[in-house]
Design a protein around this motif. Structure first.
Motif, mmCIF file in Angstrom:
data_model
loop_
_atom_site.group_PDB
_atom_site.id
_atom_site.type_symbol
_atom_site.label_atom_id
_atom_site.label_comp_id
_atom_site.label_asym_id
_atom_site.label_seq_id
_atom_site.Cartn_x
_atom_site.Cartn_y
_atom_site.Cartn_z
ATOM 1 N N LEU A 13 -16.620 -41.257 -5.888
ATOM 2 C CA LEU A 13 -15.488 -41.668 -5.060
ATOM 3 C C LEU A 13 -14.188 -41.062 -5.568
ATOM 4 N N VAL A 14 -13.929 -41.178 -6.852
ATOM 5 C CA VAL A 14 -12.713 -40.624 -7.439
ATOM 6 C C VAL A 14 -12.720 -39.100 -7.308
ATOM 7 N N ASN A 15 -13.848 -38.461 -7.562
ATOM 8 C CA ASN A 15 -13.926 -37.000 -7.431
ATOM 9 C C ASN A 15 -13.664 -36.548 -6.000
ATOM 10 N N ALA A 16 -14.152 -37.303 -5.023
ATOM 11 C CA ALA A 16 -13.921 -36.955 -3.620
ATOM 12 C C ALA A 16 -12.436 -37.052 -3.274
ATOM 13 N N VAL A 17 -11.770 -38.092 -3.747
ATOM 14 C CA VAL A 17 -10.335 -38.237 -3.499
ATOM 15 C C VAL A 17 -9.580 -37.110 -4.185
ATOM 16 N N TYR A 18 -9.949 -36.803 -5.408
ATOM 17 C CA TYR A 18 -9.317 -35.730 -6.176
ATOM 18 C C TYR A 18 -9.465 -34.401 -5.443
ATOM 19 N N ALA A 19 -10.662 -34.132 -4.929
ATOM 20 C CA ALA A 19 -10.920 -32.892 -4.195
ATOM 21 C C ALA A 19 -10.105 -32.850 -2.901
ATOM 22 N N GLN A 20 -10.003 -33.983 -2.219
ATOM 23 C CA GLN A 20 -9.242 -34.040 -0.975
ATOM 24 C C GLN A 20 -7.764 -33.746 -1.226
ATOM 25 N N VAL A 21 -7.193 -34.366 -2.237
ATOM 26 C CA VAL A 21 -5.788 -34.130 -2.562
ATOM 27 C C VAL A 21 -5.603 -32.680 -3.002
ATOM 28 N N SER A 22 -6.542 -32.153 -3.781
ATOM 29 C CA SER A 22 -6.466 -30.757 -4.214
ATOM 30 C C SER A 22 -6.394 -29.829 -3.006
ATOM 31 N N ARG A 23 -7.250 -30.067 -2.016
ATOM 32 C CA ARG A 23 -7.244 -29.234 -0.801
ATOM 33 C C ARG A 23 -5.889 -29.306 -0.101
ATOM 34 N N GLN A 24 -5.283 -30.486 -0.060
ATOM 35 C CA GLN A 24 -3.972 -30.635 0.580
ATOM 36 C C GLN A 24 -2.911 -29.761 -0.099
ATOM 37 N N PHE A 25 -3.108 -29.497 -1.383
ATOM 38 C CA PHE A 25 -2.163 -28.681 -2.141
ATOM 39 C C PHE A 25 -2.633 -27.237 -2.294
ATOM 40 N N GLY A 26 -3.728 -26.898 -1.623
ATOM 41 C CA GLY A 26 -4.250 -25.537 -1.697
ATOM 42 C C GLY A 26 -4.813 -25.179 -3.054
ATOM 43 N N LEU A 27 -5.327 -26.172 -3.762
ATOM 44 C CA LEU A 27 -5.870 -25.958 -5.107
ATOM 45 C C LEU A 27 -7.361 -26.255 -5.140
ATOM 46 N N PRO A 28 -8.125 -25.448 -5.844
ATOM 47 C CA PRO A 28 -9.474 -25.908 -6.181
ATOM 48 C C PRO A 28 -9.330 -27.104 -7.134
ATOM 49 N N PRO A 29 -10.225 -28.086 -7.052
ATOM 50 C CA PRO A 29 -10.095 -29.263 -7.928
ATOM 51 C C PRO A 29 -9.991 -28.912 -9.413
ATOM 52 N N GLN A 30 -10.691 -27.873 -9.853
ATOM 53 C CA GLN A 30 -10.646 -27.497 -11.275
ATOM 54 C C GLN A 30 -9.242 -27.053 -11.674
ATOM 55 N N GLN A 31 -8.538 -26.349 -10.787
ATOM 56 C CA GLN A 31 -7.164 -25.951 -11.102
ATOM 57 C C GLN A 31 -6.252 -27.172 -11.139
ATOM 58 N N PHE A 99 1.483 -32.927 -7.083
ATOM 59 C CA PHE A 99 0.035 -33.137 -7.004
ATOM 60 C C PHE A 99 -0.371 -34.428 -7.717
ATOM 61 N N TYR A 100 0.185 -34.629 -8.902
ATOM 62 C CA TYR A 100 -0.126 -35.817 -9.695
ATOM 63 C C TYR A 100 0.286 -37.086 -8.945
ATOM 64 N N GLU A 101 1.490 -37.091 -8.389
ATOM 65 C CA GLU A 101 1.962 -38.264 -7.644
ATOM 66 C C GLU A 101 1.074 -38.544 -6.442
ATOM 67 N N ALA A 102 0.702 -37.506 -5.697
ATOM 68 C CA ALA A 102 -0.153 -37.688 -4.524
ATOM 69 C C ALA A 102 -1.537 -38.180 -4.934
ATOM 70 N N THR A 103 -2.063 -37.658 -6.029
ATOM 71 C CA THR A 103 -3.375 -38.078 -6.524
ATOM 72 C C THR A 103 -3.328 -39.544 -6.944
ATOM 73 N N CYS A 104 -2.282 -39.925 -7.663
ATOM 74 C CA CYS A 104 -2.137 -41.328 -8.079
ATOM 75 C C CYS A 104 -2.061 -42.257 -6.875
ATOM 76 N N ARG A 105 -1.278 -41.882 -5.874
ATOM 77 C CA ARG A 105 -1.162 -42.716 -4.670
ATOM 78 C C ARG A 105 -2.516 -42.880 -3.989
#
Length: 147
Positions: A13-31, A99-105
């Motif tokens: 669940l957390v990884n899916a949210v992280y990946a979704q937010v990453s996509r919104q910022f044009g980032l691969p989750p690893q970056q 990115f951090y703020e959006a991920t936390c939210r």
């Protein structure tokens, strides 16, 4: 649901949210992870490899791709001129703050069905699991703010 199933599913669940937010910022989750790790300070390559659980070649590729985007830079390690550490660029700092703020939210919303005492208890129990297993600081606690 047992503890194993609950932990594994919550990880997904957390990884899916992280990946979704990453996509919104044009980032691969690893970056996104790399940028978050570098928020507090620059780190040497061996430290980063241990924190992110990556082999040297995988980490080198990740740092190369992130540097090509202008988000991180390599710099000489002050104590050892032969060693390199990785630091955020100004562009990387601006991006990771957003990115951090959006991920936390987004992650903050996951336990929204819990009342305050249950949320506090969940945080306390998960923090204990993290401390007991010496999980590297790959996502740090946000500094307290007035807002």
């Amino acid at each position: 649901m047992g503890v194993v199933t609950a932990l594994v599913r919550s990880s997904f669940l957390v990884n899916a949210v992280y990946a979704q937010v990453s996509r919104q910022f044009g980032l691969p989750p690893q970056q996104g992870q790399l940028l978050c790790v570098l928020m507090p300070q620059p780190y040497g390559m061996s430290e980063l490899g241990a924190m992110l659980g990556l082999a040297k070649s995988s980490l080198t590729g990740l740092v190369d791709r992130t540097a090509q985007r202008g988000l991180v830079r390599r710099e000489a390690e002050p104590q050892d001129a032969r060693a390199v550490r990785v630091a955020l660029t100004e562009e990387g700092r601006v991006l990771v703050d957003e990115f951090y703020e959006a991920t936390c939210r987004a992650i903050e919303m996951l336990p929204s069905g819990l009342d305050a005492p249950d949320r506090d208890r969940l945080a306390e129990l998960l923090a204990r699991v993290v401390r007991d297993n010496e999980v590297p600081a790959v996502f740090v606690e946000a500094p307290a703010s007035g807002g």
